[in-house]
Design a protein around this motif. Structure first.
Motif, short mmCIF file in Angstrom:
data_model
loop_
_atom_site.label_atom_id
_atom_site.label_comp_id
_atom_site.label_asym_id
_atom_site.label_seq_id
_atom_site.Cartn_x
_atom_site.Cartn_y
_atom_site.Cartn_z
N ARG A 35 1.35 17.74 -19.77
CA ARG A 35 0.00 17.26 -20.08
C ARG A 35 -0.32 17.45 -21.56
O ARG A 35 -1.00 16.61 -22.17
CB ARG A 35 -1.02 18.00 -19.22
CG ARG A 35 -1.01 17.57 -17.79
CD ARG A 35 -2.15 18.23 -17.03
NE ARG A 35 -1.98 18.03 -15.62
CZ ARG A 35 -1.81 19.01 -14.74
NH1 ARG A 35 -1.84 20.27 -15.13
NH2 ARG A 35 -1.65 18.75 -13.48
N LEU A 36 0.15 18.53 -22.15
CA LEU A 36 -0.06 18.77 -23.57
C LEU A 36 0.68 17.73 -24.40
O LEU A 36 0.15 17.22 -25.39
CB LEU A 36 0.40 20.18 -23.93
CG LEU A 36 -0.04 20.75 -25.26
CD1 LEU A 36 -1.56 20.76 -25.40
CD2 LEU A 36 0.49 22.16 -25.44
N ALA A 37 1.89 17.37 -23.98
CA ALA A 37 2.65 16.32 -24.67
C ALA A 37 1.93 14.98 -24.57
O ALA A 37 1.84 14.23 -25.55
CB ALA A 37 4.05 16.22 -24.09
N THR A 38 1.39 14.68 -23.40
CA THR A 38 0.67 13.43 -23.19
C THR A 38 -0.58 13.37 -24.07
O THR A 38 -0.86 12.35 -24.71
CB THR A 38 0.27 13.27 -21.70
OG1 THR A 38 1.46 13.34 -20.91
CG2 THR A 38 -0.45 11.97 -21.46
N ALA A 39 -1.33 14.45 -24.12
CA ALA A 39 -2.54 14.49 -24.94
C ALA A 39 -2.21 14.39 -26.42
O ALA A 39 -2.93 13.73 -27.18
CB ALA A 39 -3.33 15.77 -24.65
N THR A 40 -1.13 15.03 -26.84
CA THR A 40 -0.73 14.98 -28.24
C THR A 40 -0.32 13.57 -28.63
O THR A 40 -0.70 13.07 -29.69
CB THR A 40 0.43 15.97 -28.51
OG1 THR A 40 0.04 17.27 -28.09
CG2 THR A 40 0.81 16.00 -29.97
N ARG A 41 0.42 12.92 -27.76
CA ARG A 41 0.82 11.54 -28.04
C ARG A 41 -0.39 10.61 -28.08
O ARG A 41 -0.44 9.67 -28.87
CB ARG A 41 1.81 11.07 -26.99
CG ARG A 41 2.37 9.72 -27.29
CD ARG A 41 3.45 9.36 -26.34
NE ARG A 41 4.09 8.15 -26.82
CZ ARG A 41 5.14 7.64 -26.27
NH1 ARG A 41 5.71 8.24 -25.26
NH2 ARG A 41 5.66 6.54 -26.73
N LEU A 80 -0.61 26.80 -30.50
CA LEU A 80 -1.40 26.23 -31.58
C LEU A 80 -1.88 24.82 -31.24
O LEU A 80 -3.04 24.47 -31.51
CB LEU A 80 -0.59 26.22 -32.88
CG LEU A 80 -0.30 27.60 -33.47
CD1 LEU A 80 0.65 27.47 -34.65
CD2 LEU A 80 -1.58 28.29 -33.89
N ILE A 81 -1.01 24.02 -30.64
CA ILE A 81 -1.42 22.66 -30.24
C ILE A 81 -2.51 22.74 -29.18
O ILE A 81 -3.53 22.05 -29.25
CB ILE A 81 -0.21 21.86 -29.73
CG1 ILE A 81 0.81 21.66 -30.85
CG2 ILE A 81 -0.65 20.51 -29.18
CD1 ILE A 81 2.16 21.13 -30.38
N ASP A 82 -2.30 23.60 -28.18
CA ASP A 82 -3.28 23.77 -27.11
C ASP A 82 -4.61 24.28 -27.66
O ASP A 82 -5.67 23.80 -27.25
CB ASP A 82 -2.72 24.74 -26.06
CG ASP A 82 -3.62 24.86 -24.86
OD1 ASP A 82 -3.67 23.91 -24.06
OD2 ASP A 82 -4.30 25.91 -24.73
N LEU A 83 -4.56 25.22 -28.58
CA LEU A 83 -5.78 25.76 -29.18
C LEU A 83 -6.55 24.67 -29.92
O LEU A 83 -7.78 24.60 -29.83
CB LEU A 83 -5.45 26.92 -30.12
CG LEU A 83 -6.63 27.54 -30.87
CD1 LEU A 83 -7.67 28.09 -29.90
CD2 LEU A 83 -6.12 28.63 -31.80
N ALA A 84 -5.84 23.81 -30.63
CA ALA A 84 -6.52 22.72 -31.35
C ALA A 84 -7.25 21.81 -30.36
O ALA A 84 -8.36 21.36 -30.63
CB ALA A 84 -5.52 21.93 -32.18
N PHE A 85 -6.65 21.55 -29.21
CA PHE A 85 -7.33 20.74 -28.19
C PHE A 85 -8.52 21.49 -27.59
O PHE A 85 -9.56 20.90 -27.33
CB PHE A 85 -6.37 20.31 -27.08
CG PHE A 85 -5.57 19.09 -27.42
CD1 PHE A 85 -6.17 17.85 -27.48
CD2 PHE A 85 -4.22 19.20 -27.68
CE1 PHE A 85 -5.44 16.73 -27.81
CE2 PHE A 85 -3.48 18.08 -28.01
CZ PHE A 85 -4.09 16.84 -28.08
N ARG A 86 -8.38 22.79 -27.36
CA ARG A 86 -9.49 23.57 -26.80
C ARG A 86 -10.69 23.58 -27.75
O ARG A 86 -11.82 23.64 -27.29
CB ARG A 86 -9.04 25.00 -26.50
CG ARG A 86 -8.12 25.07 -25.31
CD ARG A 86 -7.60 26.46 -25.07
NE ARG A 86 -6.62 26.43 -23.99
CZ ARG A 86 -6.71 27.17 -22.90
NH1 ARG A 86 -7.69 28.01 -22.73
NH2 ARG A 86 -5.79 27.07 -21.96
N ILE A 87 -10.43 23.52 -29.05
CA ILE A 87 -11.52 23.50 -30.02
C ILE A 87 -12.10 22.10 -30.16
O ILE A 87 -13.31 21.91 -30.09
CB ILE A 87 -11.03 24.03 -31.39
CG1 ILE A 87 -10.71 25.52 -31.30
CG2 ILE A 87 -12.07 23.77 -32.47
CD1 ILE A 87 -10.01 26.07 -32.52
#
Length: 144
Positions: A43-49, A126-133
């Protein structure tokens, strides 16, 4: 007109979206267990893309989001999460090409065969944290 990200209607009081730089807002980073799940990884890969930005711009987005946040960032146990200027580059092994991100976004379409390795947990955090913010609603979907 502004629409609520939760209910899709005009911004209403119960669903009003809090601004990113709310000084009272507390963001909790994901635990190692959470980041080690294959479903969370995909899911993190999908959101990043879905961000639609190049792999070389993603670290800039992470840095702008995290360093620009004025609220508190904590570990799941409540201790403050400290991040220095060099931590993002260090997490990606000072690789200026960020080729790992291209491989990571590949998993948006294909199921990972194994759980993420421990050596990439800092990157995922770090990627997940950026999305949480930046987008708490999407981050809630990622962590589900």
């Amino acid at each position: 007109m502004t629409y609520c990200q939760r209910c899709g209607r005009d911004v209403c009081q119960p669903c009003a979206f809090k601004p990113v730089n709310d000084n009272k807002r507390v963001v909790v980073v994901a635990s190692d267990e959470e980041l080690s799940r294959r479903s969370h990884f995909q899911r993190l890969a999908t959101a990043t893309r879905a961000l639609g930005i190049s792999r070389r711009e993603i670290p800039n987005w992470i840095a702008d989001t995290i360093y620009g946040f004025r609220g508190r960032i904590t570990w799941p146990d409540g201790k403050p999460f400290e991040i220095d200027d060099e931590d993002i580059d260090a997490a990606f092994n000072d690789d200026g090409s960020f080729r790992w991100l291209s491989t990571f976004m590949y998993f948006a379409e294909y199921d990972p065969r194994q759980a993420p390795q421990r050596r990439i947990i800092a990157r995922l955090r770090l990627i997940d944290l950026a999305f949480r913010i930046s987008n708490p609603v999407r981050a809630g979907f990622i962590a589900k």
